[in-house]
Design an enzyme around this catalytic site. Structure first.
Site, short mmCIF file in Angstrom:
data_model
loop_
_atom_site.label_atom_id
_atom_site.label_comp_id
_atom_site.label_asym_id
_atom_site.label_seq_id
_atom_site.Cartn_x
_atom_site.Cartn_y
_atom_site.Cartn_z
N THR A 14 -18.79 -24.06 9.52
CA THR A 14 -17.64 -23.16 10.16
C THR A 14 -16.41 -23.88 9.74
O THR A 14 -15.54 -23.50 9.01
CB THR A 14 -17.86 -23.29 11.62
OG1 THR A 14 -19.14 -22.76 11.81
CG2 THR A 14 -16.50 -22.18 12.37
N LYS A 106 -14.89 -35.02 17.23
CA LYS A 106 -14.46 -35.38 18.63
C LYS A 106 -15.37 -36.44 19.08
O LYS A 106 -15.20 -37.41 19.61
CB LYS A 106 -14.14 -34.25 19.51
CG LYS A 106 -15.02 -33.36 19.93
CD LYS A 106 -14.66 -31.79 19.50
CE LYS A 106 -16.10 -31.28 19.20
NZ LYS A 106 -15.85 -29.89 18.70
N GLU A 191 -22.77 -23.28 21.26
CA GLU A 191 -23.97 -23.90 20.39
C GLU A 191 -25.29 -23.44 20.78
O GLU A 191 -25.36 -22.94 21.99
CB GLU A 191 -23.91 -25.29 20.36
CG GLU A 191 -22.42 -25.93 20.38
CD GLU A 191 -21.85 -26.05 19.15
OE1 GLU A 191 -22.30 -26.09 18.11
OE2 GLU A 191 -20.61 -25.74 19.29
N LYS A 206 -12.71 -34.59 24.07
CA LYS A 206 -11.22 -34.28 23.50
C LYS A 206 -10.23 -35.09 24.58
O LYS A 206 -9.25 -35.41 24.12
CB LYS A 206 -11.27 -32.67 23.83
CG LYS A 206 -12.03 -32.15 22.65
CD LYS A 206 -12.11 -30.50 22.91
CE LYS A 206 -12.83 -29.81 21.78
NZ LYS A 206 -13.30 -28.56 22.06
N1 HSE Z 1 -17.82 -25.86 21.06
C1 HSE Z 1 -16.36 -25.96 21.38
C2 HSE Z 1 -15.54 -25.10 22.06
C3 HSE Z 1 -15.95 -25.93 19.64
O1 HSE Z 1 -16.27 -24.18 22.38
O2 HSE Z 1 -14.43 -25.38 22.31
C4 HSE Z 1 -14.60 -26.77 19.33
O3 HSE Z 1 -14.53 -27.89 19.62
#
Ligand code: HSE
Length: 430
Positions: A14, A106, A191, A206
């Site tokens: 992506t 991250k 995911e 993060k």
């Molecule tokens: N899975 C993460 C989200 C993707 O939904 O924010 C971006 O880091």
């Protein structure tokens, strides 16, 4: 004069395809603006024959990492594989080979940022990772550059798009957790294994990065308290709305006298709070500074083009450093310094829903048990007073986590309390 720089991509999923599209479709503008001509020299993929989101010039795709890591024509390596390994090893190898690295990863930065930044400094190259926090939203560079003179007091916000999409859908459409999770997976937000999103790990990674930059210290990932949205029910959301709140998964880092607190958990926010209207897959981060006051950064926290935009910003910054001889002078050290305070010492307010025996005096019992543990109530509402049970909806004053835990234990032991149905921290009102 336009200078040429060769880059290698590790990954073409992506984010990688977003980076490739921006570099190829906007290349001319980038050259005019930055004075550098960025040329993709190779792209590491697992399967060159797989279907792609972008059309890639023949000959660029390779399954051999050496064609990127050992390629003398490549000065900047872009890691967009995701996951801890082999990404961490490739980043380390690229740095050791004297290449600058830009990454959106991250997990690797939150867990290994200290060693990798140290290595980058030793090798006199750059390691840039703007895209690792809140996708397309510029955050790390504004914190390091525009806000370099600021004394940051707090950074907090919504940094996971998947869970924000789910909480928004539960609120707006009245759906339950399993239904919205299935919808998020169908839409490609969550995911296939959505644990990192819904358990809060993605947001915690993060936050560790964001807090390290904001407070110029090392915030180890294992010191970030993390609780996800798995236990949030449609009843919690409806109950919160009735009281004038929305539920969001918040990432909070705040400087207090004894150190910094760093935590990720669901929280009730008053409906008028700026973060309460950040819906769907959007992210928003508020930065509170001593001189600047409160700032809000809002935008797409994930996705091909927004995250690609952040990576390309890093590539241009890296190229400029390369040609100006300023490589290897990272502004961040992630050096240990300010301690992270333990969760028990963190002070916040709480929303608490109990199911109790509906008899006279039960309100007094609950109030007394809380007060004995140092937890004072701001409001107590009675709902569904029936034959066998009633609900009590409580909001507390600010209290330390350890006192609140004491009150929970006392309530759970009390015969007139059938059940502690839920408790959620309450933020955004002091
Ligand atoms: N899975 C993460 C989200 C993707 O939904 O924010 C971006 O880091």
């Amino acid at each position: 004069m336009v200078k040429k720089v060769g880059i290698g991509l590790l990954g073409l999923g992506t984010v990688g395809s977003g980076v490739y599209r921006i570099l190829t479709e906007r290349g001319k503008t980038l050259t005019q603006r930055a004075g550098v001509d960025v040329e993709v020299k190779g792209i590491l993929v697992r399967n060159p024959a797989a279907g792609r989101r972008v059309t890639v010039e023949g000959g660029l795709l390779t399954t051999d990492p050496e064609r990127i890591l050992n390629n003398p024509d490549i000065s900047i390596v872009v890691e967009v594989l995701g996951g801890e390994e082999p990404a961490r090893t490739y980043i380390e190898r690229a740095l050791r080979a004297g290449k600058t690295v830009a990454t959106a990863n991250k997990e690797v930065i939150a867990k290994h940022g200290v060693e990798l930044l140290g290595l980058a400094r030793e090798q006199k190259v750059d390691l840039l990772f703007e895209a690792s926090v809140a996708g397309g939203i510029p955050l790390l560079r504004p914190l390091q550059e525009s806000l370099a003179g600021e004394d940051v007091e707090a950074v907090y916000g919504i940094v996971n798009g998947t869970t924000n999409y789910m909480l928004t859908a539960m609120d707006k459409e009245g759906l339950d957790f399993a239904e919205v999770l299935a919808a998020a997976q169908r839409k490609g937000y969550a995911e296939a294994d959505p644990t990192a999103d819904i358990a809060g790990h993605d947001a915690a990674r993060k936050l560790a990065i964001l807090a390290s930059i904001a407070f110029n210290t090392q915030v180890p990932i294992d010191k970030v308290y993390c609780s996800g949205i798995e236990e949030i029910t449609a009843a919690d959301i409806a109950g919160a709305r009735e009281l004038g709140y929305v539920i969001k998964l918040l990432a909070i880092a705040r400087r207090v006298e004894e150190g910094i607190e760093v935590r990720v958990h669901p929280a009730l926010l008053p409906q008028g709070h700026p973060l309460s209207t950040v819906d769907g897959v959007y992210n928003a981060v508020m930065v509170q500074g001593w001189a600047v006051g409160t700032l809000m950064f809002y935008g797409a926290g994930a996705g091909q083009m927004p995250t690609g935009s952040a990576v390309v910003g890093d590539i241009i910054a890296a190229a400029k450093n390369l040609f100006s001889g300023l490589r290897g002078q990272p502004r961040v050290g992630f050096a240990p310094g300010v301690p992270v305070i333990p969760l028990e010492e963190v002070e916040t307010r709480y929303y608490l829903r109990l199911r109790v025996v509906p008899e006279p005096g039960v309100l007094g019992v609950v109030t007394r048990l809380c007060s004995q543990e140092g937890v004072e109530l701001v409001s107590l509402d009675i709902k569904n007073w029936g034959q066998d049970s009633a609900n009590l909806i409580i909001r507390t004053q600010r209290v330390k986590e350890k006192a609140f835990r004491g009150a929970l234990a006392a309530l759970r032991k009390e015969a007139r309390v059938h059940e502690v149905e839920s408790y959620i921290r309450l933020e955004g009102e002091d």
